[in-house]
Design a protein around this motif. Structure first.
Motif: not given
Ligand SMILES: [Zn+2]
Length: 244
Positions: A146-157, A159-168
């Motif tokens: 993608x032509x921008x940098x999405x903020x990516x952060x894990x929030x497992x602590x 209760x919201x665990x990062x599982x991954x991503x995709x382009x849509x």
């Protein structure tokens, strides 16, 4: 004089149409009443803006003469005022209309797209084109896609665990989709850049049984969708909104 009377006379005062006693009474009220003096300041600003910004067109002399001949006999100053203000007034009316008209890509239509993208990815088992709970893996993965940098952060602590991503695809453009896992539920977080910077507080909605929260932060639009309950999804949206 009370505020209601003062408000009724502001325009006439601004146009110099009040007699001396009326002007003095209004000025006395404006000096004592912050609300009305603010109202008057706003009106002055508005009319100077219209004078500066509104395009002016002068009627061809022949047309103007013909119309003036049709008007009932009046003193010439009034007639002059009418010509001076007709077009700026029309421009001001258009300006007001532009604010009142609904925006074309409204939230409800976009919410429908968001639910469709989420369910399509779930059914085709392609929620995760990159599967990782490590933000240092997921974030660079988007780098070439993608032509921008999405903020990516894990929030497992939290209760919201990062599982991954995709382009849509949403709103006729490529967007980043981050997937988070809460117990048995998946959350899609769609992110894409906005044309202009803006903040919109989280707003929740429901479509086809899915909970949705959207907000704008910095120059990014965020849309969350999940079958998770609305309360927890709202909590997650606030976490994302407040992320450093
Ligand atoms: Zn007042």
């Amino acid at each position: 004089m009370n505020c209601r009377e003062s408000e009724l006379q502001l325009d006439a005062y601004h146009d110099g149409e009040l007699d001396l006693a009326g002007s003095l009474a209004l000025e006395e009220h404006l000096a004592a009443c912050p609300a009305c003096s603010q109202r008057y300041a706003a009106r002055r600003l508005q009319s100077s803006r219209i004078r500066i910004e509104a395009p002016r067109y002068s009627a061809p002399a022949a047309l103007r003469r013909r119309i003036e001949e049709m008007l009932p006999e009046e003193n010439s100053i009034k007639r002059k005022i009418r010509w001076r203000w007709a077009i700026p007034a029309a421009a001001a009316a258009l300006l007001v209309l532009a604010f009142l008209l609904p925006r074309p890509a409204d939230d409800e239509a976009l919410a429908g797209e968001v639910v469709a993208a989420h369910t399509r990815a779930m059914m085709n088992n392609r929620l995760l084109e990159v599967a990782s709970s490590d933000q240092h893996t997921v974030k660079p993965w988007f780098g070439t896609r993608v032509d921008f940098a999405p903020p990516v952060k894990d929030y497992a602590a939290e209760g919201f665990g990062l599982a991954g991503g995709r382009v849509d695809h949403l709103d006729k453009r490529r967007v980043a989709a981050l997937a988070y896992k809460v117990r048995g539920h998946m959350i899609d977080v769609f992110i894409w850049p906005l044309a202009s910077a803006g903040e919109r507080a989280p707003a929740a909605m429901t479509q086809r049984g899915f909970n949705i929260v959207r907000f704008d932060r910095g120059r990014m639009a965020y849309w969350l969708v999940s079958d998770l309950n609305a309360e927890e999804l709202g909590r997650f949206a606030r976490l994302l909104q407040e992320q450093k």
